[in-house]
Design an enzyme around this catalytic site. Structure first.
Site, mmCIF file in Angstrom:
data_model
loop_
_atom_site.group_PDB
_atom_site.id
_atom_site.type_symbol
_atom_site.label_atom_id
_atom_site.label_comp_id
_atom_site.label_asym_id
_atom_site.label_seq_id
_atom_site.Cartn_x
_atom_site.Cartn_y
_atom_site.Cartn_z
ATOM 1 N N CYS A 93 7.875 59.843 17.495
ATOM 2 C CA CYS A 93 8.923 59.827 16.609
ATOM 3 C C CYS A 93 8.230 59.530 15.074
ATOM 4 C CB CYS A 93 10.196 58.843 16.565
ATOM 5 S SG CYS A 93 11.198 58.884 15.018
ATOM 6 N N HIS A 101 0.853 62.108 5.036
ATOM 7 C CA HIS A 101 0.220 61.431 6.328
ATOM 8 C C HIS A 101 1.064 62.077 7.377
ATOM 9 C CE1 HIS A 101 -2.843 59.270 8.009
ATOM 10 N NE2 HIS A 101 -1.777 58.854 9.107
ATOM 11 N N ARG A 140 19.275 61.720 16.561
ATOM 12 C CA ARG A 140 18.819 62.628 17.851
ATOM 13 C C ARG A 140 18.149 61.587 19.031
ATOM 14 N NH1 ARG A 140 18.857 64.674 13.149
ATOM 15 N NH2 ARG A 140 19.048 66.831 12.801
HETATM 16 N N1 RBF Z 1 2.853 57.348 14.239
HETATM 17 C C1 RBF Z 1 3.957 58.061 15.001
HETATM 18 O O1 RBF Z 1 4.297 57.837 16.064
HETATM 19 N N2 RBF Z 1 5.146 58.244 14.018
HETATM 20 C C2 RBF Z 1 4.809 58.119 12.486
HETATM 21 O O2 RBF Z 1 5.805 58.063 11.753
HETATM 22 C C3 RBF Z 1 3.591 57.422 12.131
HETATM 23 N N3 RBF Z 1 3.430 57.356 10.959
HETATM 24 C C4 RBF Z 1 2.122 56.926 10.541
HETATM 25 C C5 RBF Z 1 1.970 56.791 9.162
HETATM 26 C C6 RBF Z 1 0.565 56.284 8.506
HETATM 27 C C7 RBF Z 1 0.499 55.961 6.877
HETATM 28 C C8 RBF Z 1 -0.459 55.984 9.590
HETATM 29 C C9 RBF Z 1 -1.607 55.683 9.189
HETATM 30 C C10 RBF Z 1 -0.058 56.186 10.763
HETATM 31 C C11 RBF Z 1 1.000 56.581 11.208
HETATM 32 N N4 RBF Z 1 1.175 56.966 12.764
HETATM 33 C C12 RBF Z 1 2.594 57.242 13.090
HETATM 34 C C13 RBF Z 1 0.450 56.530 13.683
HETATM 35 C C14 RBF Z 1 -0.545 57.844 14.389
HETATM 36 O O3 RBF Z 1 0.145 58.498 15.106
HETATM 37 C C15 RBF Z 1 -1.782 57.319 14.878
HETATM 38 O O4 RBF Z 1 -1.282 56.542 15.960
HETATM 39 C C16 RBF Z 1 -2.663 56.545 14.062
HETATM 40 O O5 RBF Z 1 -2.985 57.290 12.813
HETATM 41 C C17 RBF Z 1 -4.188 56.288 14.530
HETATM 42 O O6 RBF Z 1 -4.749 55.638 13.850
#
Ligand code: RBF
Length: 168
Positions: A93, A101, A140
């Site tokens: 999600c 990002h 959802r």
């Molecule tokens: N992973 C998700 O599964 N959902 C997110 O909404 C999500 N938002 C992120 C926002 C930021 C600013 C960062 C740095 C990471 C986020 N991630 C999110 C993690 C991403 O999928 C992944 O695990 C990392 O970026 C690995 O370092």
């Protein structure tokens, strides 16, 4: 032939014609689930598991692995594909944030999972929810719009059935 579509605008994700679903007895379907937004991904996982079992998959034939975030679903799914499974459901999600990002994560994850589908023998099911806010995600994940986990389970069963028919 009656072609039932689950992908209709405003369609409830949990609403499907049971008769259109092949018998899933004997299928092994792995699930890789991201820990980010765990309140949502846990509900999606529950929906997927329940629906798989409802259609005949044994709980012991549903291996589940977690990865930190959605971006890691690509690696997680590609590794699980090498194991004794007929398909892999990738659950995550991504919610819109203050920076771009989230868009890179969505794009990268989507491309990575699509690439697996185009290059690997077994199907990967796209269980990534990408929403503007938490409310849309809740809607959802068992809320007003149903549960995308249910939809992923049905899709996995249909794709395994598709592959079996192609091998005949
Ligand atoms: N992973 C998700 O599964 N959902 C997110 O909404 C999500 N938002 C992120 C926002 C930021 C600013 C960062 C740095 C990471 C986020 N991630 C999110 C993690 C991403 O999928 C992944 O695990 C990392 O970026 C690995 O370092």
């Amino acid at each position: 032939m009656y072609l039932y579509t689950m992908a209709t605008k405003n369609h409830n994700l949990s609403d499907y014609d049971t008769n259109s679903v092949p018998d899933a007895t004997g299928m092994k379907i792995g699930i890789v689930v991201a820990e980010w937004n765990e309140n949502i991904t846990a509900s999606l996982l529950e929906g997927a598991k329940e629906t798989l079992v409802k259609h005949g998959v044994k709980p012991s034939d549903i291996p589940i692995m977690t990865v930190p975030g959605s971006f890691e679903l690509i690696y997680g799914a590609s590794q699980m594909l090498k194991k004794k499974v007929d398909a892999v459901i990738a659950i995550g999600c991504v919610i819109r944030g203050d920076t771009p990002h989230d868009r890179y994560i969505c794009q990268g994850t989507t491309y990575g999972l699509a690439h697996l589908n185009a290059t690997q023998e077994k199907p990967v099911i796209y269980g990534l929810i990408t929403t503007l806010d938490m409310q849309q995600a809740e809607d959802r994940a068992g809320g007003a719009m149903g549960n995308k986990g249910d939809e992923c389970a049905i899709t996995a069963i249909k794709m395994v059935d598709f592959k079996r028919k192609m091998e005949l």
